[in-house]
Write a protein that holds these residues in place. Structure first.
Motif, PDB file in Angstrom:
ATOM      1  N   UNK A   1      24.914  21.252 -30.642  1.00  0.00           N
ATOM      2  CA  UNK A   1      26.093  21.877 -30.025  1.00  0.00           C
ATOM      3  C   UNK A   1      26.414  21.403 -28.689  1.00  0.00           C
ATOM      4  N   UNK A   2      25.130  21.599 -27.997  1.00  0.00           N
ATOM      5  CA  UNK A   2      25.289  21.334 -26.303  1.00  0.00           C
ATOM      6  C   UNK A   2      25.539  19.895 -25.909  1.00  0.00           C
ATOM      7  N   UNK A   3      25.541  19.036 -26.971  1.00  0.00           N
ATOM      8  CA  UNK A   3      25.723  17.537 -26.530  1.00  0.00           C
ATOM      9  C   UNK A   3      27.237  17.386 -26.017  1.00  0.00           C
ATOM     10  N   UNK A   4      27.367  16.432 -25.134  1.00  0.00           N
ATOM     11  CA  UNK A   4      28.502  15.889 -24.466  1.00  0.00           C
ATOM     12  C   UNK A   4      29.642  15.867 -25.588  1.00  0.00           C
ATOM     13  N   UNK A   5      29.585  15.253 -26.671  1.00  0.00           N
ATOM     14  CA  UNK A   5      30.316  14.991 -27.539  1.00  0.00           C
ATOM     15  C   UNK A   5      30.980  16.267 -28.394  1.00  0.00           C
ATOM     16  N   UNK A   6      30.084  17.522 -28.183  1.00  0.00           N
ATOM     17  CA  UNK A   6      30.406  18.838 -28.920  1.00  0.00           C
ATOM     18  C   UNK A   6      30.799  19.670 -27.817  1.00  0.00           C
ATOM     19  N   UNK A   7      30.065  20.556 -27.537  1.00  0.00           N
ATOM     20  CA  UNK A   7      30.365  21.722 -26.447  1.00  0.00           C
ATOM     21  C   UNK A   7      29.936  21.133 -24.957  1.00  0.00           C
ATOM     22  N   UNK A   8      29.257  20.190 -24.682  1.00  0.00           N
ATOM     23  CA  UNK A   8      29.008  19.666 -23.477  1.00  0.00           C
ATOM     24  C   UNK A   8      28.481  20.702 -22.420  1.00  0.00           C
ATOM     25  N   UNK A   9      27.294  21.289 -22.733  1.00  0.00           N
ATOM     26  CA  UNK A   9      26.737  22.298 -21.988  1.00  0.00           C
ATOM     27  C   UNK A   9      25.569  21.739 -21.281  1.00  0.00           C
ATOM     28  N   UNK A  10      25.292  22.098 -20.062  1.00  0.00           N
ATOM     29  CA  UNK A  10      24.245  21.468 -19.097  1.00  0.00           C
ATOM     30  C   UNK A  10      23.244  22.612 -19.202  1.00  0.00           C
ATOM     31  N   UNK A  11      23.318  23.819 -19.354  1.00  0.00           N
ATOM     32  CA  UNK A  11      22.656  24.791 -19.096  1.00  0.00           C
ATOM     33  C   UNK A  11      22.528  25.828 -20.691  1.00  0.00           C
ATOM     34  N   UNK A  12      21.356  25.964 -20.977  1.00  0.00           N
ATOM     35  CA  UNK A  12      20.727  27.171 -22.064  1.00  0.00           C
ATOM     36  C   UNK A  12      19.957  27.797 -21.785  1.00  0.00           C
ATOM     37  N   UNK A  13      20.212  29.039 -21.570  1.00  0.00           N
ATOM     38  CA  UNK A  13      19.197  30.185 -21.180  1.00  0.00           C
ATOM     39  C   UNK A  13      18.691  29.790 -19.803  1.00  0.00           C
ATOM     40  N   UNK A  14      19.579  29.200 -18.842  1.00  0.00           N
ATOM     41  CA  UNK A  14      19.320  29.093 -17.805  1.00  0.00           C
ATOM     42  C   UNK A  14      18.375  27.774 -17.280  1.00  0.00           C
ATOM     43  N   UNK A  15      18.055  27.180 -18.441  1.00  0.00           N
ATOM     44  CA  UNK A  15      17.508  25.958 -18.258  1.00  0.00           C
ATOM     45  C   UNK A  15      18.333  24.667 -18.677  1.00  0.00           C
ATOM     46  N   UNK A  16      18.258  23.326 -18.288  1.00  0.00           N
ATOM     47  CA  UNK A  16      18.701  22.129 -18.677  1.00  0.00           C
ATOM     48  C   UNK A  16      18.653  22.170 -19.986  1.00  0.00           C
ATOM     49  N   UNK A  17      19.755  21.935 -20.807  1.00  0.00           N
ATOM     50  CA  UNK A  17      19.857  21.445 -22.232  1.00  0.00           C
ATOM     51  C   UNK A  17      19.106  20.199 -22.489  1.00  0.00           C
ATOM     52  N   UNK A  18      18.673  20.058 -23.806  1.00  0.00           N
ATOM     53  CA  UNK A  18      17.640  18.872 -24.107  1.00  0.00           C
ATOM     54  C   UNK A  18      18.109  17.615 -23.651  1.00  0.00           C
ATOM     55  N   UNK A  19      19.606  17.387 -23.726  1.00  0.00           N
ATOM     56  CA  UNK A  19      20.312  16.199 -23.538  1.00  0.00           C
ATOM     57  C   UNK A  19      20.029  15.785 -21.986  1.00  0.00           C
ATOM     58  N   UNK A  20      20.096  16.901 -21.287  1.00  0.00           N
ATOM     59  CA  UNK A  20      19.934  16.967 -19.817  1.00  0.00           C
ATOM     60  C   UNK A  20      18.650  16.520 -19.291  1.00  0.00           C
ATOM     61  N   UNK A  21      17.496  17.267 -19.893  1.00  0.00           N
ATOM     62  CA  UNK A  21      16.366  17.442 -19.451  1.00  0.00           C
ATOM     63  C   UNK A  21      15.891  16.050 -20.084  1.00  0.00           C
ATOM     64  N   UNK A  22      16.356  15.300 -21.075  1.00  0.00           N
ATOM     65  CA  UNK A  22      15.816  14.149 -21.709  1.00  0.00           C
ATOM     66  C   UNK A  22      16.833  13.192 -21.597  1.00  0.00           C
ATOM     67  N   UNK A  23      17.663  12.635 -22.757  1.00  0.00           N
ATOM     68  CA  UNK A  23      18.726  11.988 -22.864  1.00  0.00           C
ATOM     69  C   UNK A  23      19.437  12.639 -24.127  1.00  0.00           C
ATOM     70  N   UNK A  24      20.664  11.878 -24.398  1.00  0.00           N
ATOM     71  CA  UNK A  24      21.498  12.196 -25.715  1.00  0.00           C
ATOM     72  C   UNK A  24      20.750  11.641 -26.867  1.00  0.00           C
ATOM     73  N   UNK A  25      20.116  10.351 -26.652  1.00  0.00           N
ATOM     74  CA  UNK A  25      19.556   9.929 -27.959  1.00  0.00           C
ATOM     75  C   UNK A  25      18.127  10.819 -28.374  1.00  0.00           C
ATOM     76  N   UNK A  26      17.486  11.404 -27.361  1.00  0.00           N
ATOM     77  CA  UNK A  26      16.533  12.255 -27.683  1.00  0.00           C
ATOM     78  C   UNK A  26      16.974  13.478 -28.178  1.00  0.00           C
ATOM     79  N   UNK A  27      18.109  13.829 -27.766  1.00  0.00           N
ATOM     80  CA  UNK A  27      18.602  15.185 -28.258  1.00  0.00           C
ATOM     81  C   UNK A  27      19.032  14.941 -29.429  1.00  0.00           C
ATOM     82  N   UNK A  28      19.731  14.041 -29.798  1.00  0.00           N
ATOM     83  CA  UNK A  28      20.252  13.740 -31.392  1.00  0.00           C
ATOM     84  C   UNK A  28      18.953  13.939 -32.361  1.00  0.00           C
TER      85      UNK A  28
END
Lengths: 288, 288
Positions: free
Chosen positions: A78-105
């Motif tokens: 849900x945090x992915x750019x194509x979805x809700x596009x969120x950079x933060x989750x509980x005050x920390x970078x979301x997975x696609x920000x900390x890694x990359x989009x492919x890794x998050x998928x």
């Protein structure tokens, strides 16, 4: 307990039938799971299982951890750019920000898949009938007719206006189904009769709705600092919520009603249900 | 048969426990599944089940369809811009091109989830023990230690050079695990002994490797017109394949060896295995 189980499950050692656990993928999965979440759903599995005096706690703990993997996969996607596009989750970078989009998928896909592995594994000490019931209910609660379908409806609703019934259905799917499953799962693990599984399902539906109303309320009233993520997003996205539609006072009154309903449902279980009743109040009154 | 089963499973009517099937999500799922695929994996499930004279064909057909849902979810996600970034799949727009990225992510998630629903559902007439074995093997073959992990390794390999062992492992995970599962699944459905499940697994491993070598060969030699997708992508992405490393003649020889090995494994089953032997040759010699 849940935290420890999740850590253990996301260890580097491959299980029988797994060829290898790629290091970076596993790190991305851990980032999406071991992030200070409230663990509400696992808590509900464990507490409802305890109502029925489930004899094997480790089985309940594994199902609880599996459910949290599903919840966390949905957040990662849900945090992915194509979805809700969120950079933060509980005050920390979301997975696609900390890694990359492919890794998050792929981390999301792998967490979703792993949940079904955990429930079905030989290590989960439970009769095969109970396991298969859990697998099937979990799949229906999280798939196109449940959580994933709810997210699809939510994305489609941006900029359009839903009726109150459509909003209720969307929320029953997006957040309600998995919370309901958590409560039913405890009953299944505890070997409860169908009537009791249904009763716990109704309890889950009540607190699921309360959870969503509390979330909508927080989006209206709380600061993004207290939430550790962006707030005011519903209004910015043109999404009407029940809370924004009916106002803050109405929402607080609904929340009180749902807590009372949840407590009523648990009445037959006496004092054993005290912790679950507290949980219903926590869900309705939480400030973050 | 598989085509009809997939169509029926992707009907608009929600199942018990599903609240609603969102129309656009369902259309995106159908686009990703009903796309003229070869249905190799379902075919392998049905043919290996037939070796053991599985008494209930509908159970095998449902497992075959579930496996195809997993395969198709992986294609939908692999085609995404953040992954392999493909616009065409079998000559038609990929799901994220025909719909959008969010729809493709959710359609993939929902297909993955639905696969576990299908296997575990009451409608799949099979003992609970066999179902739970299939759920667990399917999860391990497709998760972080199988297909999804293989895709993660494949993305990480771009621009770097893998050893031959690393390449073999990557391929055993990315494409081998699911083909191997297909063959084991038939044996499980047919109530085979462990030794025969293992034997069919070895057959699956041989044709899985042949499948990948044939794919690498086609990437080197075929036109994108014949393939219905872009070719020469491995070289363009700087990916060394076994075929590019050892050359076309070596690869064709390996393929002949793998077909012979697959045929040997099936020898004890006599004439009943003739169709599977043909399939092994088809996999090694396919031109698209």
């Amino acid at each position: 307990m849940v935290e420890g189980e999740l850590r253990r499950l996301l260890d580097t050692r491959p299980l029988e039938g797994e060829l290898y656990r790629p290091d970076r993928l596993l790190k991305a999965m851990r980032h999406g799971v071991l992030n200070g979440g409230k663990r509400l759903r696992p808590f509900l599995v464990l507490e409802t299982a305890a109502l029925f005096e489930a004899t094997d706690d480790t089985a309940a703990l594994r199902v609880a951890a599996a459910l949290e993997c599903i919840h966390c996969y949905s957040l990662v996607h849900d945090d992915l750019p194509a979805m809700d596009d969120d950079d933060l989750r509980r005050g920390k970078p979301t997975v696609h920000r900390a890694f990359d989009e492919a890794a998050a998928i792929l981390a999301g896909d792998s967490l979703l898949t792993y949940a079904f592995d955990i429930v079905s594994a030989p290590e989960t000490a439970m009769p095969a009938e109970a396991k298969i019931t859990l697998v099937n209910r979990l799949a229906r609660a999280s798939g196109m007719g449940g959580m994933a379908g709810g997210q699809a409806l939510d994305l489609a609703a941006e900029g359009s206006s839903l009726s109150e019934d459509e909003t209720l259905r969307l929320q029953a799917m997006k957040t309600g189904a998995l919370i309901r499953f958590a409560c039913e799962a405890g009953a299944v693990i505890g070997g409860a009769q169908d009537a009791d599984i249904e009763r716990l399902g109704e309890f889950g539906a009540a607190i699921g709705l309360a959870f969503q109303l509390a979330d909508d309320l927080l989006d209206l009233t709380a600061s993004s600092e207290a939430m550790g993520k962006a707030t005011g997003k519903d209004a910015a996205a043109g999404k009407a919520t029940l809370a924004s539609l009916h106002g803050i006072d109405w929402t607080r009154q609904q929340l009180r009603g749902l807590v009372a309903q949840a407590e009523d449902i648990l009445e037959p279980f006496g004092e054993r249900a005290d912790t679950l009743k507290q949980a219903a109040r926590f869900v309705a009154e939480r400030q973050s």
